[in-house]
Design a protein around this motif. Sequence first.
Motif, PDB file in Angstrom:
ATOM      1  N   THR A   3      87.170   3.645  39.283  1.00 32.54           N
ATOM      2  CA  THR A   3      86.229   2.917  40.235  1.00 32.54           C
ATOM      3  C   THR A   3      85.625   1.792  39.499  1.00 32.54           C
ATOM      4  OG1 THR A   3      84.265   4.328  40.122  1.00 32.54           O
ATOM      5  CG2 THR A   3      86.080   4.842  41.678  1.00 32.54           C
ATOM      6  N   ALA A   4      85.095   0.725  40.184  1.00 28.55           N
ATOM      7  CA  ALA A   4      84.114  -0.410  39.962  1.00 28.55           C
ATOM      8  C   ALA A   4      82.945   0.425  39.061  1.00 28.55           C
ATOM      9  CB  ALA A   4      83.937  -1.294  41.085  1.00 28.55           C
ATOM     10  N   ARG A   5      82.494   1.343  39.873  1.00 30.15           N
ATOM     11  CA  ARG A   5      81.236   2.164  39.522  1.00 30.15           C
ATOM     12  C   ARG A   5      81.691   2.810  37.975  1.00 30.15           C
ATOM     13  NH1 ARG A   5      76.188   1.319  39.908  1.00 30.15           N
ATOM     14  NH2 ARG A   5      76.103   1.397  37.519  1.00 30.15           N
ATOM     15  N   ASP A   6      82.902   3.107  37.814  1.00 29.66           N
ATOM     16  CA  ASP A   6      83.336   3.678  36.624  1.00 29.66           C
ATOM     17  C   ASP A   6      83.096   2.688  35.443  1.00 29.66           C
ATOM     18  OD1 ASP A   6      83.924   6.267  37.374  1.00 29.66           O
ATOM     19  OD2 ASP A   6      85.637   6.018  37.848  1.00 29.66           O
ATOM     20  N   ILE A   7      83.725   1.532  35.712  1.00 29.65           N
ATOM     21  CA  ILE A   7      83.783   0.333  34.841  1.00 29.65           C
ATOM     22  C   ILE A   7      82.282   0.010  34.577  1.00 29.65           C
ATOM     23  CG2 ILE A   7      84.456  -1.814  34.396  1.00 29.65           C
ATOM     24  CD1 ILE A   7      86.958  -1.091  36.088  1.00 29.65           C
ATOM     25  N   ILE A   8      81.250  -0.316  35.543  1.00 28.64           N
ATOM     26  CA  ILE A   8      80.049  -0.627  35.451  1.00 28.64           C
ATOM     27  C   ILE A   8      79.430   0.368  34.485  1.00 28.64           C
ATOM     28  CG2 ILE A   8      77.677  -0.796  36.679  1.00 28.64           C
ATOM     29  CD1 ILE A   8      79.417  -3.326  37.004  1.00 28.64           C
ATOM     30  N   ASP A   9      79.398   1.738  34.747  1.00 25.46           N
ATOM     31  CA  ASP A   9      78.765   2.722  33.839  1.00 25.46           C
ATOM     32  C   ASP A   9      79.433   2.638  32.270  1.00 25.46           C
ATOM     33  OD1 ASP A   9      77.421   3.753  35.843  1.00 25.46           O
ATOM     34  OD2 ASP A   9      78.841   5.323  36.256  1.00 25.46           O
ATOM     35  N   ALA A  10      80.341   2.348  32.246  1.00 24.27           N
ATOM     36  CA  ALA A  10      80.993   2.085  30.874  1.00 24.27           C
ATOM     37  C   ALA A  10      80.594   0.702  29.944  1.00 24.27           C
ATOM     38  CB  ALA A  10      82.527   2.077  30.763  1.00 24.27           C
ATOM     39  N   LEU A  11      80.339  -0.402  30.928  1.00 23.25           N
ATOM     40  CA  LEU A  11      79.817  -1.578  30.400  1.00 23.25           C
ATOM     41  C   LEU A  11      78.308  -1.283  29.967  1.00 23.25           C
ATOM     42  CD1 LEU A  11      81.534  -4.056  32.704  1.00 23.25           C
ATOM     43  CD2 LEU A  11      81.914  -3.776  30.419  1.00 23.25           C
ATOM     44  N   ILE A  12      77.728  -0.776  30.715  1.00 23.65           N
ATOM     45  CA  ILE A  12      76.053  -0.289  30.630  1.00 23.65           C
ATOM     46  C   ILE A  12      76.083   0.446  29.300  1.00 23.65           C
ATOM     47  CG2 ILE A  12      74.135   0.733  31.286  1.00 23.65           C
ATOM     48  CD1 ILE A  12      75.095   0.253  34.372  1.00 23.65           C
ATOM     49  N   ALA A  13      76.957   1.405  29.218  1.00 25.83           N
ATOM     50  CA  ALA A  13      76.882   2.202  27.855  1.00 25.83           C
ATOM     51  C   ALA A  13      77.296   1.518  26.581  1.00 25.83           C
ATOM     52  CB  ALA A  13      77.749   3.298  28.004  1.00 25.83           C
ATOM     53  N   LEU A  14      77.927   0.459  26.735  1.00 28.82           N
ATOM     54  CA  LEU A  14      78.285  -0.324  25.600  1.00 28.82           C
ATOM     55  C   LEU A  14      77.483  -1.423  25.227  1.00 28.82           C
ATOM     56  CD1 LEU A  14      82.209  -0.415  25.729  1.00 28.82           C
ATOM     57  CD2 LEU A  14      80.910   0.863  24.292  1.00 28.82           C
ATOM     58  N   SER A  15      76.224  -1.689  26.320  1.00 29.07           N
ATOM     59  CA  SER A  15      75.611  -2.788  25.961  1.00 29.07           C
ATOM     60  C   SER A  15      73.950  -2.567  25.322  1.00 29.07           C
ATOM     61  CB  SER A  15      75.075  -3.326  27.419  1.00 29.07           C
ATOM     62  OG  SER A  15      76.226  -3.844  27.875  1.00 29.07           O
ATOM     63  N   ASP A  16      74.187  -1.633  24.631  1.00 33.44           N
ATOM     64  CA  ASP A  16      73.222  -1.099  23.529  1.00 33.44           C
ATOM     65  C   ASP A  16      72.703  -2.460  22.874  1.00 33.44           C
ATOM     66  OD1 ASP A  16      71.443   0.316  22.287  1.00 33.44           O
ATOM     67  OD2 ASP A  16      72.635   0.846  20.850  1.00 33.44           O
ATOM     68  N   GLY A  17      71.176  -2.563  22.978  1.00 28.27           N
ATOM     69  CA  GLY A  17      70.559  -3.748  22.363  1.00 28.27           C
ATOM     70  C   GLY A  17      70.848  -5.162  23.303  1.00 28.27           C
ATOM     71  N   ARG A  18      71.508  -5.088  24.183  1.00 25.74           N
ATOM     72  CA  ARG A  18      71.714  -6.315  25.074  1.00 25.74           C
ATOM     73  C   ARG A  18      70.651  -6.379  26.516  1.00 25.74           C
ATOM     74  NH1 ARG A  18      77.394  -5.201  24.214  1.00 25.74           N
ATOM     75  NH2 ARG A  18      77.991  -6.479  22.469  1.00 25.74           N
ATOM     76  N   ILE A  19      70.524  -7.255  26.863  1.00 24.53           N
ATOM     77  CA  ILE A  19      69.687  -7.249  28.269  1.00 24.53           C
ATOM     78  C   ILE A  19      70.979  -7.442  29.053  1.00 24.53           C
ATOM     79  CG2 ILE A  19      68.518  -8.924  29.740  1.00 24.53           C
ATOM     80  CD1 ILE A  19      66.914 -10.099  26.909  1.00 24.53           C
ATOM     81  N   TRP A  20      70.974  -6.725  30.350  1.00 25.51           N
ATOM     82  CA  TRP A  20      72.028  -6.720  30.994  1.00 25.51           C
ATOM     83  C   TRP A  20      71.576  -6.551  32.559  1.00 25.51           C
ATOM     84  CZ3 TRP A  20      72.151  -2.662  34.502  1.00 25.51           C
ATOM     85  CH2 TRP A  20      71.769  -1.617  33.965  1.00 25.51           C
ATOM     86  N   ALA A  21      72.342  -6.985  33.353  1.00 27.93           N
ATOM     87  CA  ALA A  21      72.112  -7.096  34.710  1.00 27.93           C
ATOM     88  C   ALA A  21      73.396  -6.628  35.614  1.00 27.93           C
ATOM     89  CB  ALA A  21      71.561  -8.069  35.278  1.00 27.93           C
ATOM     90  N   SER A  22      73.442  -5.818  36.554  1.00 27.78           N
ATOM     91  CA  SER A  22      74.462  -5.802  37.369  1.00 27.78           C
ATOM     92  C   SER A  22      74.284  -6.189  38.933  1.00 27.78           C
ATOM     93  CB  SER A  22      74.963  -4.115  37.516  1.00 27.78           C
ATOM     94  OG  SER A  22      73.854  -3.398  38.084  1.00 27.78           O
ATOM     95  N   GLU A  23      75.205  -6.792  39.216  1.00 23.81           N
ATOM     96  CA  GLU A  23      75.172  -7.459  40.468  1.00 23.81           C
ATOM     97  C   GLU A  23      74.120  -8.752  40.673  1.00 23.81           C
ATOM     98  OE1 GLU A  23      77.206  -6.868  43.333  1.00 23.81           O
ATOM     99  OE2 GLU A  23      78.345  -5.317  42.308  1.00 23.81           O
ATOM    100  N   LEU A  24      74.428  -9.417  39.483  1.00 27.10           N
ATOM    101  CA  LEU A  24      73.552 -10.379  39.357  1.00 27.10           C
ATOM    102  C   LEU A  24      73.892 -11.873  40.230  1.00 27.10           C
ATOM    103  CD1 LEU A  24      71.191 -11.937  37.718  1.00 27.10           C
ATOM    104  CD2 LEU A  24      72.959 -12.543  36.179  1.00 27.10           C
ATOM    105  N   GLY A  25      72.946 -12.177  41.161  1.00 29.39           N
ATOM    106  CA  GLY A  25      73.183 -13.081  42.004  1.00 29.39           C
ATOM    107  C   GLY A  25      72.849 -14.559  41.537  1.00 29.39           C
ATOM    108  N   PHE A  26      73.683 -15.392  42.228  1.00 33.16           N
ATOM    109  CA  PHE A  26      73.316 -16.904  41.772  1.00 33.16           C
ATOM    110  C   PHE A  26      73.418 -17.504  42.952  1.00 33.16           C
ATOM    111  CE2 PHE A  26      76.100 -15.168  38.351  1.00 33.16           C
ATOM    112  CZ  PHE A  26      75.468 -15.095  37.239  1.00 33.16           C
TER     113      PHE A  26
END
Length: 181
Positions: A3-26
Amino acid sequence: MITARDIIDALIALSDGRIWASELGFFSGARRIDFWTLEPTHSQGFRASAYEIKISRGDFLRDSIEKQDGALRWSDRFWYVTSPGVLTVADLPEWAGLQEWDGESFRVRRKAPPRVKEAPDWELIVSLLRNSGDCRRDVGLIKAQAAYLQSRVDQLSRQEKMRMDLQFRRWTCKHSKAVQA
């Protein structure tokens, strides 16, 4: 099925040391990107990466450069992220890379070409602040919490083993007395 949630969770796990945001609006929320990261160091050029998750080919076909305007404007790299086989490299626009998540690891099918991002403006800053509930940078705190939770799980496991051993000793003692009688 991934699922998309699975992919988001994996991206979060790999974002160690980075600033991150999910569903960032523009653009006052008119457009958004599924996941966005920023390297918080000057030596990395404050590199920003945008990740658009596509769970089906139809979802991808509804996408466009206009929909990704904000992500492209404020990112050095743009990635489509899918489960294996959803897209081919030939499907991609020239401005995008492709990563596949199989549930265990990411595979880069095509590297995202480097882009020149615009300097952040108040629109992006406000969007990041609005999204601050889903932004993470305090990796040390998260690691400390994970270590505490793991130690708690280990403690509970030891206690359960001791309880089971005690029950087993009581049972064997009771049954050995019955056999002797």
